[in-house]
Design a protein around this motif. Sequence first.
Motif, mmCIF file in Angstrom:
data_model
loop_
_atom_site.group_PDB
_atom_site.id
_atom_site.type_symbol
_atom_site.label_atom_id
_atom_site.label_comp_id
_atom_site.label_asym_id
_atom_site.label_seq_id
_atom_site.Cartn_x
_atom_site.Cartn_y
_atom_site.Cartn_z
ATOM 1 N N VAL A 1 0.409 -12.808 9.136
ATOM 2 C CA VAL A 1 1.108 -13.523 8.061
ATOM 3 C C VAL A 1 1.693 -14.798 8.661
ATOM 4 O O VAL A 1 2.205 -14.790 9.778
ATOM 5 N N ILE B 1 1.241 -17.794 -7.101
ATOM 6 C CA ILE B 1 0.177 -17.030 -6.465
ATOM 7 C C ILE B 1 -1.119 -17.838 -6.573
ATOM 8 O O ILE B 1 -1.653 -18.020 -7.671
ATOM 9 N N VAL C 1 -1.359 -15.052 3.926
ATOM 10 C CA VAL C 1 -1.590 -13.649 4.256
ATOM 11 C C VAL C 1 -3.062 -13.493 4.613
ATOM 12 O O VAL C 1 -3.942 -13.759 3.793
ATOM 13 N N VAL D 1 -8.219 -12.357 1.318
ATOM 14 C CA VAL D 1 -9.132 -11.675 0.398
ATOM 15 C C VAL D 1 -10.549 -12.212 0.526
ATOM 16 O O VAL D 1 -11.512 -11.534 0.155
ATOM 17 N N TYR E 1 -1.641 -4.961 -3.592
ATOM 18 C CA TYR E 1 -0.895 -5.349 -2.399
ATOM 19 C C TYR E 1 -0.064 -6.607 -2.654
ATOM 20 O O TYR E 1 1.009 -6.788 -2.074
ATOM 21 N N THR E 2 -0.559 -7.482 -3.520
ATOM 22 C CA THR E 2 0.165 -8.729 -3.788
ATOM 23 C C THR E 2 1.538 -8.458 -4.371
ATOM 24 O O THR E 2 2.493 -9.194 -4.099
ATOM 25 N N ILE F 1 3.793 -7.928 -1.572
ATOM 26 C CA ILE F 1 4.034 -9.185 -0.851
ATOM 27 C C ILE F 1 5.064 -10.033 -1.579
ATOM 28 O O ILE F 1 5.963 -10.615 -0.958
ATOM 29 N N ILE G 1 2.392 -18.316 -2.434
ATOM 30 C CA ILE G 1 1.664 -17.390 -1.572
ATOM 31 C C ILE G 1 0.177 -17.735 -1.625
ATOM 32 O O ILE G 1 -0.396 -17.852 -2.710
ATOM 33 N N SER G 2 -0.427 -17.889 -0.451
ATOM 34 C CA SER G 2 -1.877 -18.056 -0.356
ATOM 35 C C SER G 2 -2.445 -16.808 0.302
ATOM 36 O O SER G 2 -2.328 -16.617 1.502
ATOM 37 N N ASN G 3 -3.056 -15.937 -0.493
ATOM 38 C CA ASN G 3 -3.612 -14.689 0.023
ATOM 39 C C ASN G 3 -5.059 -14.943 0.457
ATOM 40 O O ASN G 3 -6.010 -14.398 -0.104
ATOM 41 N N HIS G 4 -5.219 -15.792 1.475
ATOM 42 C CA HIS G 4 -6.557 -16.231 1.883
ATOM 43 C C HIS G 4 -7.374 -15.119 2.517
ATOM 44 O O HIS G 4 -8.599 -15.214 2.621
#
Length: 390
Positions: free
Chosen positions: A360, A255, A334, A313, A218-219, A222, A308-311
Amino acid sequence: MDGTVDITMPAELEGTRAVVRSWLKSVGETVRRDEPLVELETDKVTTEVPAPADGVLLEILLERDAEAEPGALLGRLGARAAEPAAPTAEPEVCSRQSAAPAPPALEQVREHRLSPAVRRAVGQHGVDISVIRGTGRDGRITRADVDALVAARASAPASGSRIVPHDRMRRLIADNMLASVTTAPHVTAVFEADFSAIIAHRAKHKAAYERDGVSLTYTAYIVAACVAAMRAVPVINSRWHADHLEIFEDVNIGIGTALGDKGLVVPIVHRAQELSLQAIAARLHDLTARARSGQLKAADMKDGSFTISNHGVSGSLVATPIIIQQPQSAILGVGKLEKRVVVREVGGVDTIQIRPMAFVSLTIDHRVVDGHQTNAWLTAFVQALESFGD
């Protein structure tokens, strides 16, 4: 080797704040070319500096915990002393019936990998290396790891709590976070995104990507949507200066990658605006794997223009404000992807549907942009996410 050879800070670390973490050799010890010699630590990565030549370590000019400036002279190597001739005696012939030696135990292997300085510290303090989690390359135990355990053991109270000394990375992360919120007024806007199109596209193409050795995450989508949003609102991809704003042509997207208790690093997908979805996915696969194995280079984390901070997860729906990576102007958050009940119009009639949704957020430096540009960027970002087709 004639004369002396300088041991200097690696060129790829120039412009980076580095500290001498530990020397892996002592003065007078023999070293071979490319053998790990000294560990340097930045706020993002620990780097082993190899010996530039065969020789003997003559001088250590920057001791442990000293700050290394760009181009700093760390020490010097001298000519290697002559080695004694090899013995000429015939080797002893082993009995044909002799049993093969047992493989070494794990701790024997770890003991063998210790540098002389670390081995001396372990013996001096009576440290059990089995309880140490090495922070060096490939999990190697460093002198700093031993010192941290000794300090924690000495300062621990009799009962009720335990002391965990801050490592260098955690201290520098703390300094950077404080500096960011002190420097920039943070403002956050939150939108909601439907991941239905991404999920359908990924299901259709995942197997083909895997046949090419690429993991389609998914990243990757994004990152691609960020590039589309930057085209719509390029001012987000910028840096504030006292008398002007610098807007970047290259979209270099960092990332945030968690390393458990060891903090996090931010590897960069450089020039993302030139990459296809498959190329982005391949770059992410490589960077993430090397980040988690401690193999990132300083160049992998330089020159980021956006993060991007995909927090999500780790389970959070919304995190705010997510602190900006200075000197960037914004950071995307995200949240967790989960099924939610939403209202969608179908044929002019409102319907209730279950869709995969995520919050988001865009946290911006309010000196750089206002709410209008922030919301315009998020609008373009969400549209890009929701419009992935065949």
